[in-house]
Scaffold this motif. Sequence first.
Motif, PDB file in Angstrom:
ATOM      1  N   VAL A  66      45.143  51.699  37.669  1.00 43.28           N
ATOM      2  CA  VAL A  66      44.883  50.306  37.610  1.00 43.28           C
ATOM      3  C   VAL A  66      43.225  50.189  37.638  1.00 43.28           C
ATOM      4  O   VAL A  66      42.829  50.467  38.819  1.00 43.28           O
ATOM      5  CB  VAL A  66      45.627  49.413  38.284  1.00 43.28           C
ATOM      6  CG1 VAL A  66      44.929  47.848  38.309  1.00 43.28           C
ATOM      7  CG2 VAL A  66      47.022  49.251  38.048  1.00 43.28           C
ATOM      8  N   SER A  67      42.723  49.592  36.988  1.00 47.34           N
ATOM      9  CA  SER A  67      41.117  49.496  36.979  1.00 47.34           C
ATOM     10  C   SER A  67      41.111  47.602  36.964  1.00 47.34           C
ATOM     11  O   SER A  67      41.685  47.136  36.209  1.00 47.34           O
ATOM     12  CB  SER A  67      40.465  50.017  35.848  1.00 47.34           C
ATOM     13  OG  SER A  67      39.134  49.766  36.167  1.00 47.34           O
ATOM     14  N   LEU A  68      40.518  47.061  37.873  1.00 44.06           N
ATOM     15  CA  LEU A  68      40.273  45.608  37.959  1.00 44.06           C
ATOM     16  C   LEU A  68      39.199  45.224  38.224  1.00 44.06           C
ATOM     17  O   LEU A  68      38.441  45.888  39.237  1.00 44.06           O
ATOM     18  CB  LEU A  68      41.542  44.971  38.678  1.00 44.06           C
ATOM     19  CG  LEU A  68      41.653  45.242  40.070  1.00 44.06           C
ATOM     20  CD1 LEU A  68      41.869  43.854  40.883  1.00 44.06           C
ATOM     21  CD2 LEU A  68      42.685  46.197  40.491  1.00 44.06           C
ATOM     22  N   SER A  69      38.488  44.184  37.975  1.00 39.64           N
ATOM     23  CA  SER A  69      37.319  43.409  38.358  1.00 39.64           C
ATOM     24  C   SER A  69      37.887  42.221  39.304  1.00 39.64           C
ATOM     25  O   SER A  69      38.757  41.390  39.061  1.00 39.64           O
ATOM     26  CB  SER A  69      36.618  42.936  37.385  1.00 39.64           C
ATOM     27  OG  SER A  69      36.014  44.052  36.710  1.00 39.64           O
ATOM     28  N   LEU A  70      37.215  42.103  40.611  1.00 35.04           N
ATOM     29  CA  LEU A  70      37.869  40.918  41.452  1.00 35.04           C
ATOM     30  C   LEU A  70      36.348  40.047  41.492  1.00 35.04           C
ATOM     31  O   LEU A  70      35.079  40.659  41.579  1.00 35.04           O
ATOM     32  CB  LEU A  70      37.890  41.458  42.959  1.00 35.04           C
ATOM     33  CG  LEU A  70      39.353  42.127  42.977  1.00 35.04           C
ATOM     34  CD1 LEU A  70      39.493  42.565  44.489  1.00 35.04           C
ATOM     35  CD2 LEU A  70      40.289  41.461  42.568  1.00 35.04           C
ATOM     36  N   GLN A  71      36.579  38.653  41.394  1.00 38.90           N
ATOM     37  CA  GLN A  71      35.236  37.856  41.526  1.00 38.90           C
ATOM     38  C   GLN A  71      35.697  36.889  42.742  1.00 38.90           C
ATOM     39  O   GLN A  71      36.684  35.931  42.655  1.00 38.90           O
ATOM     40  CB  GLN A  71      35.371  36.835  40.470  1.00 38.90           C
ATOM     41  CG  GLN A  71      34.135  36.080  40.317  1.00 38.90           C
ATOM     42  CD  GLN A  71      32.838  36.783  40.278  1.00 38.90           C
ATOM     43  OE1 GLN A  71      32.639  37.507  39.785  1.00 38.90           O
ATOM     44  NE2 GLN A  71      31.984  36.293  41.329  1.00 38.90           N
ATOM     45  N   PRO A  72      34.999  37.118  43.710  1.00 36.58           N
ATOM     46  CA  PRO A  72      35.148  36.278  45.029  1.00 36.58           C
ATOM     47  C   PRO A  72      34.547  34.842  44.826  1.00 36.58           C
ATOM     48  O   PRO A  72      34.055  34.505  43.977  1.00 36.58           O
ATOM     49  CB  PRO A  72      34.397  36.984  46.191  1.00 36.58           C
ATOM     50  CG  PRO A  72      33.268  37.855  45.371  1.00 36.58           C
ATOM     51  CD  PRO A  72      33.788  37.985  44.031  1.00 36.58           C
ATOM     52  N   ASP A  73      35.185  34.133  45.691  1.00 35.24           N
ATOM     53  CA  ASP A  73      34.649  32.565  45.512  1.00 35.24           C
ATOM     54  C   ASP A  73      33.163  32.374  45.731  1.00 35.24           C
ATOM     55  O   ASP A  73      32.359  31.564  44.756  1.00 35.24           O
ATOM     56  CB  ASP A  73      35.243  31.540  46.691  1.00 35.24           C
ATOM     57  CG  ASP A  73      36.891  31.482  46.446  1.00 35.24           C
ATOM     58  OD1 ASP A  73      37.389  31.698  45.386  1.00 35.24           O
ATOM     59  OD2 ASP A  73      37.247  31.327  47.522  1.00 35.24           O
ATOM     60  N   HIS A  74      32.514  33.158  46.438  1.00 33.62           N
ATOM     61  CA  HIS A  74      30.994  33.305  46.704  1.00 33.62           C
ATOM     62  C   HIS A  74      30.593  34.553  46.637  1.00 33.62           C
ATOM     63  O   HIS A  74      31.256  35.472  47.289  1.00 33.62           O
ATOM     64  CB  HIS A  74      30.638  32.639  47.993  1.00 33.62           C
ATOM     65  CG  HIS A  74      31.157  31.206  47.987  1.00 33.62           C
ATOM     66  ND1 HIS A  74      30.667  30.225  47.223  1.00 33.62           N
ATOM     67  CD2 HIS A  74      31.998  30.599  49.044  1.00 33.62           C
ATOM     68  CE1 HIS A  74      31.529  28.909  47.819  1.00 33.62           C
ATOM     69  NE2 HIS A  74      32.256  29.281  48.705  1.00 33.62           N
ATOM     70  N   GLY A  75      29.459  34.908  45.814  1.00 35.12           N
ATOM     71  CA  GLY A  75      28.724  36.124  45.944  1.00 35.12           C
ATOM     72  C   GLY A  75      29.216  37.103  44.807  1.00 35.12           C
ATOM     73  O   GLY A  75      29.778  36.414  43.773  1.00 35.12           O
ATOM     74  N   LYS A  76      28.856  38.304  44.723  1.00 36.28           N
ATOM     75  CA  LYS A  76      28.742  39.360  43.545  1.00 36.28           C
ATOM     76  C   LYS A  76      30.377  39.950  43.403  1.00 36.28           C
ATOM     77  O   LYS A  76      30.962  40.018  44.541  1.00 36.28           O
ATOM     78  CB  LYS A  76      27.891  40.440  43.657  1.00 36.28           C
ATOM     79  CG  LYS A  76      27.779  41.209  42.505  1.00 36.28           C
ATOM     80  CD  LYS A  76      26.686  42.260  42.756  1.00 36.28           C
ATOM     81  CE  LYS A  76      26.562  43.138  41.461  1.00 36.28           C
ATOM     82  NZ  LYS A  76      25.636  44.307  41.665  1.00 36.28           N
ATOM     83  N   GLY A  77      30.763  40.001  42.400  1.00 37.98           N
ATOM     84  CA  GLY A  77      32.202  40.529  42.062  1.00 37.98           C
ATOM     85  C   GLY A  77      32.151  42.125  42.257  1.00 37.98           C
ATOM     86  O   GLY A  77      31.078  42.662  42.627  1.00 37.98           O
ATOM     87  N   CYS A  78      33.137  42.646  42.170  1.00 36.70           N
ATOM     88  CA  CYS A  78      33.266  43.943  42.430  1.00 36.70           C
ATOM     89  C   CYS A  78      34.486  44.608  41.602  1.00 36.70           C
ATOM     90  O   CYS A  78      35.361  43.949  41.161  1.00 36.70           O
ATOM     91  CB  CYS A  78      33.407  44.412  43.854  1.00 36.70           C
ATOM     92  SG  CYS A  78      35.070  43.954  44.359  1.00 36.70           S
TER      93      CYS A  78
END
Length: 156
Positions: free
Chosen positions: A94-106
């Motif tokens: 599984v490859s996924l991108s996470l976007q936090p509420d504040h800051g840069k995604g990973c």
Amino acid sequence: MNGSAAFARIELEGSRCCNAALFVCAAALIAAVTLQPAVAPVAAAALALMVFARRRAAWIRIELSEAGQMAVWRADGLVAAGRPVAGRTGRGWVSLSLQPDHGKGCALMLFGDQFGGADDFRCFRRWLRAALPDAAHDAGAGWSGWRSRWFPDNPG
């Protein structure tokens, strides 16, 4: 299906595929040292770096909050947290991108053999499909996002 009700916590193990790759690299380093003893200091440093990288990559658990935020933990603390915004799944990864509420995604890549059992991996994939927006399934931030990092000259 309520994605946050799918699981609260999944324990992870070390990836056998990654361990096998490190074993092959270590065997190649040992063979290089026996054939060329002058490279022993470089091989020892490379082997130590591989062991350090393996220990740093040992993720321990994935947790979900009530708000649907996903957090990935390692023994030394939080690795990544946020909402999944893009993902791509394969038979064993599984490859996924996470976007936090504040800051840069990973971006994260998880392999099926890291999960304690096949049921945990299936449960995680079901949750991910339910949690992703419809337009984000098999999105470019998944596997092709990794490929563009590894091969920056190849846009495909």
